[in-house]
Design a protein around this motif. Structure first.
Motif, PDB file in Angstrom:
ATOM      1  N   GLU A 170       0.830  -1.202   0.000  1.00  0.00           N
ATOM      2  CA  GLU A 170       0.000   0.000   0.000  1.00  0.00           C
ATOM      3  C   GLU A 170       0.865   1.253   0.000  1.00  0.00           C
ATOM      4  N   GLN A 171       1.947   1.219   0.790  1.00  0.00           N
ATOM      5  CA  GLN A 171       2.849   2.369   0.815  1.00  0.00           C
ATOM      6  C   GLN A 171       3.492   2.570  -0.545  1.00  0.00           C
ATOM      7  N   VAL A 173       2.129   1.983  -3.421  1.00  0.00           N
ATOM      8  CA  VAL A 173       1.152   2.652  -4.284  1.00  0.00           C
ATOM      9  C   VAL A 173       1.192   4.156  -4.018  1.00  0.00           C
ATOM     10  N   ASP A 174       1.234   4.524  -2.734  1.00  0.00           N
ATOM     11  CA  ASP A 174       1.297   5.945  -2.376  1.00  0.00           C
ATOM     12  C   ASP A 174       2.587   6.576  -2.882  1.00  0.00           C
ATOM     13  N   PHE A 175       3.679   5.822  -2.753  1.00  0.00           N
ATOM     14  CA  PHE A 175       4.971   6.340  -3.165  1.00  0.00           C
ATOM     15  C   PHE A 175       5.012   6.609  -4.665  1.00  0.00           C
ATOM     16  N   ALA A 177       2.526   7.429  -6.511  1.00  0.00           N
ATOM     17  CA  ALA A 177       1.771   8.661  -6.760  1.00  0.00           C
ATOM     18  C   ALA A 177       2.659   9.871  -6.509  1.00  0.00           C
ATOM     19  N   ALA A 200       4.154   1.277 -13.108  1.00  0.00           N
ATOM     20  CA  ALA A 200       3.134   2.162 -12.551  1.00  0.00           C
ATOM     21  C   ALA A 200       3.557   3.621 -12.513  1.00  0.00           C
TER      22      ALA A 200
ATOM     23  N   TRP B  91      -0.161   7.979   3.601  1.00  0.00           N
ATOM     24  CA  TRP B  91       0.519   9.074   2.907  1.00  0.00           C
ATOM     25  C   TRP B  91      -0.531  10.035   2.398  1.00  0.00           C
ATOM     26  N   ARG B  93      -2.588  11.997  -0.127  1.00  0.00           N
ATOM     27  CA  ARG B  93      -2.837  11.746  -1.544  1.00  0.00           C
ATOM     28  C   ARG B  93      -2.591  12.980  -2.379  1.00  0.00           C
ATOM     29  N   GLY B 101      -1.561  12.164 -11.599  1.00  0.00           N
ATOM     30  CA  GLY B 101      -1.179  11.213 -10.549  1.00  0.00           C
ATOM     31  C   GLY B 101      -2.364  10.812  -9.707  1.00  0.00           C
ATOM     32  N   THR B 105      -3.978   7.066  -9.172  1.00  0.00           N
ATOM     33  CA  THR B 105      -3.978   6.468  -7.851  1.00  0.00           C
ATOM     34  C   THR B 105      -5.350   5.969  -7.479  1.00  0.00           C
ATOM     35  N   ARG B 108      -6.149   2.856  -9.303  1.00  0.00           N
ATOM     36  CA  ARG B 108      -5.366   1.710  -8.885  1.00  0.00           C
ATOM     37  C   ARG B 108      -5.812   1.192  -7.525  1.00  0.00           C
TER      38      ARG B 108
END
Lengths: 266, 371
Positions: A170-171, A173-175, A177, A200, B91, B93, B101, B105, B108
């Protein structure tokens, strides 16, 4: 697009092993993935670009400055962000102090820095832990503190060596972004083992093998290569198949004694 | 990084029933911390092994307890705790409208496995934070401590205290400072308590190398855990090394000179400040040599050189009864090296020479120390 990072004939040798073998690469604004097996030369390349390792031979230009000169290096270092593969910290440092210390080292002005430090820490999702001692954080959080110190000066060139190691899915995915956001204004070069990170987040992928560039192209083009090579039962998704296909071809080419050229399929 | 080695089914079975030799079991222990597939394999082996009935019983009991508590707890009391822990690790968003982005996100996360469960409670606090708008600086209400806080409180500047603390480097945070204090306090206490006059020569023997040792633990890959990050900044290199050296000297020079003053003087022995120029020269010599072979090795070489040059003649000096510590011979040897304008002049010249060479070698600290 203007080229911000450019190397030509870059060779790095450590004692008798050749880490980079006459590499020519140009990078512009965007997120660039650096893929390759262990020992392919990714970390050597990142360290040269981070101005902390001297090349054995070749030309390195960052943001229009030649890295051979001291003045150019210092000028570029103010606009550089670097996350090493491994880093330590002083035992008593809190997250705020760690990131603040790097901001101070990067010669940021004190007036702007306090707010900038908080902003960088918030961007990696650690605002709640800003006054926690770094040694009390988990491995993944320490990694995020490392990312925060790298982005604290809003760098024009951001070099991240294995930034997703230790982050949970999950982190990551955030990273990714965050990476895409940073890539709109800076040149971000990310070395990674994880093919899905590249797919990604990256606008371009550079595949390295034995100190040479085996492939350059978009992640989509690499995936297409994988689709074309579907008969080969390797990898779980097109981009992994593309990665394996390119590596096989590159190794076969190197074994046959042909000059390992740069395949451009854009 | 994936280790090359994995736990075989046979190893997993014998690990689970406790028959794996201790050495192998340690390897498996260590490996399981990092490798999920192998951990799963060992868990499966444990469930099939002799412990299976016990494990099954514990599981059933645990599930029964959990279910009972679940019913007993009012529904409204549970979700906030979950939400809070989720928010802590979340984190922010990039959800500003129009950012590519953010769109990616969202898609996804929605499509990802298990994302459905995560999305409910977690997205709400993220948007409550201001939805990716610059930064929630206001809610950071925790009391500020440390150098950065000094900078923040000072408003415009880093703050003098903050800057000093940061220039200090690893030496003043670690065992070097402790050793320095132990030596100084120990020397003064020993001399005062016993009236032994030989302490001052001993202190003068050590005084010039103590700052040098502080330099060795201030910079470079052996001493500074942040070396790689530090080197990539504009402050890295000789500038920071000199700042840290200055910090080391600022602490050690007054302490050692004061200690020398407090010690009883030996007749004809060197004065308490006689070590200052040699100390400076040795420190600069270590820095200069360090530009070739790294700070740690250079300091070792310089310190050993000094101790041999001064200590060896004293140890070999012909004397009457061999004392435990040949302090008289040491004092004589120190007089030769330290006393008089000629000796001090030589040290000053050496310091100037090293400073000049160091200036020529200034860019050699720009890169990562590899030695």
């Amino acid at each position: 697009m203007t080229t911000t990072v450019s190397v030509g004939g870059l060779t790095v040798r450590h004692r008798r092993t050749t880490a980079l073998d006459a590499v020519d690469l140009d990078f512009a604004t965007g997120v660039h993935g650096l893929l390759g097996p262990n020992g392919a030369g990714k970390t050597s390349l990142i360290r040269v670009l981070a101005t902390i390792a001297a090349p054995t031979a070749g030309r390195v230009e960052l943001l229009g400055h030649d890295m051979a000169g001291h003045a150019g290096r210092t000028a570029v270092r103010r606009r550089l962000g670097y996350l090493p593969q491994e880093f330590g910290f002083y035992p008593g440092f809190t997250v705020r102090e760690f990131v603040g210390y790097v901001a101070w080292l990067k010669e940021m002005s004190g007036a702007a820095a306090a707010a900038t430090v908080e902003r960088a820490v918030a961007r990696v999702g650690l605002a709640d832990r800003i006054d926690t001692k770094v040694r009390r954080l988990s491995g993944g959080m320490v990694r995020r503190v490392g990312i925060a110190q790298a982005i604290v000066n809003a760098p024009d060139v951001l070099l991240l060596d294995e930034p997703t190691a230790g982050l949970d899915p999950e982190q990551r995915v955030d990273f990714r972004a965050l990476l895409r956001e940073l890539g709109t204004t800076s040149t971000v070069i990310v070395s990674t083992h994880l093919v899905e990170d590249v797919a990604a987040a990256c606008t371009e992928v550079t595949l390295m093998e034995s100190g040479r560039v085996a492939y350059r192209g978009t992640p989509a083009a690499l995936a297409e290569l994988g689709e074309a090579a579907e008969a080969e039962d390797i990898g779980d998704n097109p981009i992994e198949r593309g990665y394996a296909t390119v590596l096989r071809r590159h190794r076969a080419g190197a074994a046959a004694g042909t000059v390992a050229g740069t395949e451009v399929s854009r | 990084m994936t280790p090359a080695w994995h736990v075989t089914p046979a190893q997993a079975a014998s690990y689970a029933d406790g028959s794996l030799p201790e050495l192998d079991a340690w390897s498996v222990d260590k490996h399981l911390e990092a490798c999920t597939p192998c951990a799963a394999r060992v868990s499966a082996a444990a469930r099939e092994g002799a412990a299976a009935p016990a494990l099954a019983a514990v599981r059933t009991a645990l599930l029964a307890t959990a279910t009972t508590q679940d019913r007993a707890t009012p529904a409204s009391a549970r979700p906030p705790r979950l939400r809070r822990s989720a928010r802590l690790t979340r984190w922010p968003r990039a959800s500003a409208a129009g950012t590519p982005g953010a769109r990616h996100t969202g898609k996804r996360t929605g499509a990802g496995p298990g994302a459905g469960a995560a999305d409910g409670p977690r997205t709400a606090p993220a948007s409550a934070r201001g939805g990716g708008a610059p930064v929630p600086t206001a809610p950071l209400g925790a009391p500020r401590t440390g150098p950065a806080a000094v900078g923040a409180a000072g408003g415009r500047r880093w703050g003098l205290r903050g800057r000093l603390a940061w220039a200090a480097g690893p030496a003043l945070r670690g065992p070097w400072l402790v050793s320095l204090l132990v030596i100084v306090v120990g020397a003064v206490c020993a001399a005062r308590a016993t009236g032994f006059g030989g302490v001052r020569p001993l202190l003068l023997l050590l005084a010039p190398v103590l700052p040098t040792l502080g330099v060795a633990v201030s910079y470079g890959r052996h001493a500074d855990p942040m070396h790689e990050i530090v080197t990539s900044t504009p402050s890295g290199g000789l500038r920071l090394l000199l700042a840290r050296t200055a910090a080391v000297l600022t602490v050690s020079v007054p302490l050692l000179t004061l200690a020398g003053l407090l010690l009883p003087a030996t007749a004809g022995g060197p004065g308490p400040a006689a070590w200052l120029l040699p100390g400076l020269a040795l420190t600069l010599a270590a820095l200069t040599l360090g530009s070739y072979i790294g700070c740690r090795a250079a300091t070792g070489a310089v310190a050993t050189g000094w101790l041999l040059a001064v200590g060896a003649p004293a140890a070999a000096a012909p004397g009457g009864a061999p004392a435990l510590l040949p302090t008289d011979a040491l004092a004589d040897s120190l007089v030769t090296v330290l006393s008089g304008p000629a000796a001090q002049g030589c040290w000053a010249a050496a310091a100037a020479g090293c400073a000049g060479l160091l200036a020529l070698r200034r860019t050699s600290f720009d890169r990562l120390e590899r030695i």
